[in-house]
Design an enzyme around this catalytic site. Structure first.
Site, PDB file in Angstrom:
ATOM      1  N   HIS A  15       0.876  -1.218   0.067  1.00  0.00           N
ATOM      2  CA  HIS A  15      -0.145  -0.015   0.033  1.00  0.00           C
ATOM      3  C   HIS A  15       0.927   1.310   0.097  1.00  0.00           C
ATOM      4  CE1 HIS A  15      -0.141  -1.452   4.403  1.00  0.00           C
ATOM      5  NE2 HIS A  15       1.111  -0.998   4.066  1.00  0.00           N
ATOM      6  N   HIS A  59      -4.456  36.075  22.311  1.00  0.00           N
ATOM      7  CA  HIS A  59      -5.357  35.858  23.310  1.00  0.00           C
ATOM      8  C   HIS A  59      -6.859  35.717  22.949  1.00  0.00           C
ATOM      9  CE1 HIS A  59      -7.335  36.291  27.217  1.00  0.00           C
ATOM     10  NE2 HIS A  59      -7.925  37.091  26.946  1.00  0.00           N
ATOM     11  N   CYS A 111       1.547   4.409   8.129  1.00  0.00           N
ATOM     12  CA  CYS A 111       0.867   5.785   8.559  1.00  0.00           C
ATOM     13  C   CYS A 111      -0.379   6.002   8.003  1.00  0.00           C
ATOM     14  CB  CYS A 111       2.235   6.677   8.356  1.00  0.00           C
ATOM     15  SG  CYS A 111       1.581   8.074   8.753  1.00  0.00           S
ATOM     16  N   ALA A 137       1.249   4.880  23.215  1.00  0.00           N
ATOM     17  CA  ALA A 137       0.363   5.686  22.428  1.00  0.00           C
ATOM     18  C   ALA A 137      -0.881   4.875  21.306  1.00  0.00           C
ATOM     19  CB  ALA A 137       1.257   6.648  21.223  1.00  0.00           C
TER      20      ALA A 137
HETATM   21  C1  FAD Z   1      -2.115   2.570  14.994  1.00  0.00           C
HETATM   22  C2  FAD Z   1      -0.909   3.186  14.890  1.00  0.00           C
HETATM   23  C3  FAD Z   1      -1.067   4.621  14.943  1.00  0.00           C
HETATM   24  C4  FAD Z   1      -0.004   5.355  14.697  1.00  0.00           C
HETATM   25  N1  FAD Z   1       0.003   6.794  15.060  1.00  0.00           N
HETATM   26  C5  FAD Z   1       1.053   7.655  14.729  1.00  0.00           C
HETATM   27  C6  FAD Z   1       0.735   8.873  15.000  1.00  0.00           C
HETATM   28  O1  FAD Z   1      -0.234   9.634  15.337  1.00  0.00           O
HETATM   29  N2  FAD Z   1       1.778   9.707  14.811  1.00  0.00           N
HETATM   30  C7  FAD Z   1       3.181   9.207  14.286  1.00  0.00           C
HETATM   31  O2  FAD Z   1       3.971   9.978  13.866  1.00  0.00           O
HETATM   32  N3  FAD Z   1       3.211   7.786  14.234  1.00  0.00           N
HETATM   33  C8  FAD Z   1       2.117   7.143  14.306  1.00  0.00           C
HETATM   34  N4  FAD Z   1       2.273   5.801  14.148  1.00  0.00           N
HETATM   35  C9  FAD Z   1       3.690   5.023  13.767  1.00  0.00           C
HETATM   36  C10 FAD Z   1       3.659   5.362  12.269  1.00  0.00           C
HETATM   37  O3  FAD Z   1       2.816   4.766  11.564  1.00  0.00           O
HETATM   38  C11 FAD Z   1       5.083   4.819  11.678  1.00  0.00           C
HETATM   39  O4  FAD Z   1       6.188   5.487  12.557  1.00  0.00           O
HETATM   40  C12 FAD Z   1       5.378   5.141  10.236  1.00  0.00           C
HETATM   41  O5  FAD Z   1       4.248   4.676   9.384  1.00  0.00           O
HETATM   42  C13 FAD Z   1       6.727   4.780  10.022  1.00  0.00           C
HETATM   43  O6  FAD Z   1       7.001   5.090   8.576  1.00  0.00           O
HETATM   44  P1  FAD Z   1       7.911   4.202   7.730  1.00  0.00           P
HETATM   45  O7  FAD Z   1       8.157   5.125   6.470  1.00  0.00           O
HETATM   46  O8  FAD Z   1       9.346   3.857   8.380  1.00  0.00           O
HETATM   47  O9  FAD Z   1       7.372   2.889   7.451  1.00  0.00           O
HETATM   48  P2  FAD Z   1       5.952   2.332   7.161  1.00  0.00           P
HETATM   49  O10 FAD Z   1       4.919   3.268   7.109  1.00  0.00           O
HETATM   50  O11 FAD Z   1       5.728   0.874   7.890  1.00  0.00           O
HETATM   51  O12 FAD Z   1       6.138   1.735   5.557  1.00  0.00           O
HETATM   52  C14 FAD Z   1       6.699   0.784   5.173  1.00  0.00           C
HETATM   53  C15 FAD Z   1       6.296   0.415   3.949  1.00  0.00           C
HETATM   54  O13 FAD Z   1       7.278  -0.663   3.476  1.00  0.00           O
HETATM   55  C16 FAD Z   1       6.418  -1.669   2.718  1.00  0.00           C
HETATM   56  N5  FAD Z   1       7.455  -2.871   2.697  1.00  0.00           N
HETATM   57  C17 FAD Z   1       8.022  -3.568   3.631  1.00  0.00           C
HETATM   58  N6  FAD Z   1       8.984  -4.261   3.279  1.00  0.00           N
HETATM   59  C18 FAD Z   1       8.892  -4.339   1.669  1.00  0.00           C
HETATM   60  C19 FAD Z   1       9.501  -5.161   1.004  1.00  0.00           C
HETATM   61  N7  FAD Z   1      10.535  -6.103   1.234  1.00  0.00           N
HETATM   62  N8  FAD Z   1       9.364  -4.569  -0.551  1.00  0.00           N
HETATM   63  C20 FAD Z   1       8.476  -3.452  -0.733  1.00  0.00           C
HETATM   64  N9  FAD Z   1       8.013  -2.924   0.085  1.00  0.00           N
HETATM   65  C21 FAD Z   1       7.979  -3.509   1.695  1.00  0.00           C
HETATM   66  C22 FAD Z   1       5.342  -1.803   3.766  1.00  0.00           C
HETATM   67  O14 FAD Z   1       4.414  -2.371   2.645  1.00  0.00           O
HETATM   68  C23 FAD Z   1       5.290  -0.426   4.055  1.00  0.00           C
HETATM   69  O15 FAD Z   1       4.211   0.123   3.077  1.00  0.00           O
HETATM   70  C24 FAD Z   1       1.328   4.849  14.293  1.00  0.00           C
HETATM   71  C25 FAD Z   1       1.165   3.543  14.115  1.00  0.00           C
HETATM   72  C26 FAD Z   1       0.032   2.762  14.230  1.00  0.00           C
HETATM   73  C27 FAD Z   1       0.236   1.151  14.138  1.00  0.00           C
END
Ligand code: FAD
Length: 481
Positions: A37, A460, A42, A198
């Protein structure tokens, strides 16, 4: 022949897609690989859909208190959970499409499939192990497919997934992770939330607002254990006032499942064990990095406790391989991922004045009711670090706007270094604090002094005035208390 890029990014979460946009802005031929996706956890299962759910919860809470504001709403307020979930999924879908648009606009090639690094400078993209399950988020059009691709720089941005406790593993039916909790087919009558970070506390807050009987079980002595204890004490009191049951210094040791309910055995600090039965449980005991099946071991990339080891610029121990975001370790937050993505790419290009990511200045926000937000050191951590500190506090009960909003239960707390006047930390609980904390983040980033903060004019009436008053309080100059 394999198609060649300047940079290939694996994973299109906030870390990956922001890095891709920045790389393209800087003139690099860029590709991003995604298996499930666009927008990552996130946009699809994390930050965004939870905030949509919590917005429904907030409106329901307000509606239930309409009388307090002199309003008459006839009949009992209740939630149509299917519609609440549909709205949340729709918000995610819109942003998921937005990432596709950004990739196209910035001429970033999207490669669909699962990437594995075969050697520095080369990846193989195979069939995705994660079929698209969300009809709202189809595989985007015009993507490249399976094959071998090369690039001088490979950025791993594969994110994280839910952590499971042995013996209490989520089963998707009775024990949920955030995936099931995000789109319940129906509301359970009762719910246990294991873990009060969180993610756990936001779901606990949402389900409580929906009328569910919620019990939070936290192994640490306070909820939201990384936050300042004064702030979490206020949050706890407010959550309990809303009818949430909270057990701290309490550990779920065993879960017994029945056909449509479960019983958790909860051991408290005094050694007693109590049994709590509920319809469902959410396991919210943290997340772990997606480091597997990426070829990291084969090429010798160093990992530690489930995360890739990097320097302040995202560099791993192997030249040409970088990591950013959740897979590169805590704090596992979207804005940290985005920042690391930008820093990493700017460093690759060799821009001047690129600063290493300072994890001490990453704000944290929890969007429960009441909200909690912070940046920098807690009072306890500042003391632990041997800092001689000055602490200022201001209660929302003395803030005109908070009273007018009907939300006067809150606190702003600031921590300064006594000798230098450096702002070490800021902690807030109450209305809109997740929007307000950024004022302190900017101040910390600009190394603003206490004098400069005290001479800044705050509008304010706003809740933000609690921020100035807290600073004034630290220096014995509070005006409205
Ligand atoms: C319920 C929930 C609520 C959250 N709320 C917040 C919030 O309010 N504020 C905040 O700052 N953070 C929040 N977070 C945390 C936040 O979602 C993550 O910190 C953030 O998504 C990390 O971003 P990223 O780019 O590192 O990885 P991700 O968003 O996890 O994206 C990684 C992507 O890599 C892809 N991928 C993985 N392996 C492979 C592969 N081998 N080949 C191709 N694609 C691959 C995955 O499909 C995914 O799409 C929340 C998390 C959850 C679970």
């Amino acid at each position: 022949m394999a198609e060649n890029y300047d940079v290939i990014i694996i994973g299109s979460g906030p870390g990956g897609y922001v890095a891709a946009v920045r790389a393209s802005q800087l003139g690099l031929k860029t590709a991003i690989v995604e298996r499930e996706h666009l927008g990552g956890i996130c946009l699809n299962w994390g930050c965004i859909p939870t905030k949509a759910l919590l917005r429904s919860a907030e409106i329901l809470d307000h509606a239930n208190h309409a009388k307090d504001y002199g309003l008459v709403l006839e009949g009992k307020m209740s939630a149509d959970v299917k519609a609440v979930v549909a709205r949340s999924r729709g918000v995610s879908a819109r942003l998921n499409g937005g990432v596709g648009f950004l990739m196209k606009k910035n001429k970033v090639d999207v490669i669909w499939g699962e990437a594995r690094i075969t050697k520095p400078g080369e990846i193989v993209v195979g069939k995705s192990s994660k079929p698209v399950v969300e009809p709202q988020n189809p595989v985007p059009k015009n993507v490249k497919g399976e094959g071998t691709y090369t690039a001088k720089h490979i950025i791993v941005a594969t994110g994280a997934r839910p952590r499971a406790l042995p013996g209490i593993e989520p089963d998707g039916k009775l024990i949920w992770t955030y995936f099931e909790a995000m789109k319940p087919a129906a509301l359970p009558k009762s719910l246990i939330v294991m873990g009060s970070g969180a993610i756990g506390i936001e779901f606990a807050s949402f389900y409580r607002s929906m009328g569910v009987d919620v019990t939070v079980v936290e192994v640490m002595p306070t909820i939201m254990p990384v936050e300042d204890v004064e702030v979490t004490a206020i949050a706890r009191k407010q959550l309990e006032k809303r009818g949430m049951k909270i057990l701290t210094s309490a550990k779920i040791t065993k879960v017994e499942k029945a056909a449509d309910s479960l019983t958790a055995h909860v051991e408290t600090a005094d050694g007693k064990v109590q049994q709590i039965t509920a319809d469902r449980m959410i396991s919210a005991v943290g997340v772990q990095g997606n480091i597997e099946n990426l070829g990291l071991e084969a090429v010798g990339v160093k990992t530690d406790r489930g995360c890739v080891v990097i320097d302040g610029y995202g560099k791993t121990n192997i030249a040409g391989i970088y990591a950013i975001g959740d897979v590169a370790g805590p704090p596992m937050l979207a804005h940290k991922a985005e920042h690391e993505g930008v820093v990493c790419v700017e460093k690759i290009v060799g821009l001047p004045n690129v600063h290493a990511t300072d994890k001490g200045k990453v704000p944290g926000c929890t969007y429960c009711n009441p909200q909690v937000a912070s940046v920098g050191l807690t009072e306890a951590k500042a003391k632990e670090a041997g800092r001689d500190i000055r602490v200022g506090r201001f209660s929302f009960a003395a803030n005109g706007k908070a009273i007018a909003l009907g939300e006067d239960q809150g606190l702003c707390k600031v921590i300064f270094d006594k000798k230098t006047g450096e702002l070490l930390g800021a902690h807030m609980v109450g209305a809109e604090v997740t929007e307000l904390i950024q004022g302190f983040v900017v101040a910390m980033n600009l190394e603003t002094t206490e004098e400069e903060l005290m001479h800044t004019i705050f509008p304010h009436p706003t809740v933000s005035e609690t921020m100035k008053e807290a600073v004034l309080d630290a220096y014995g100059r509070v005006l409205n208390a």
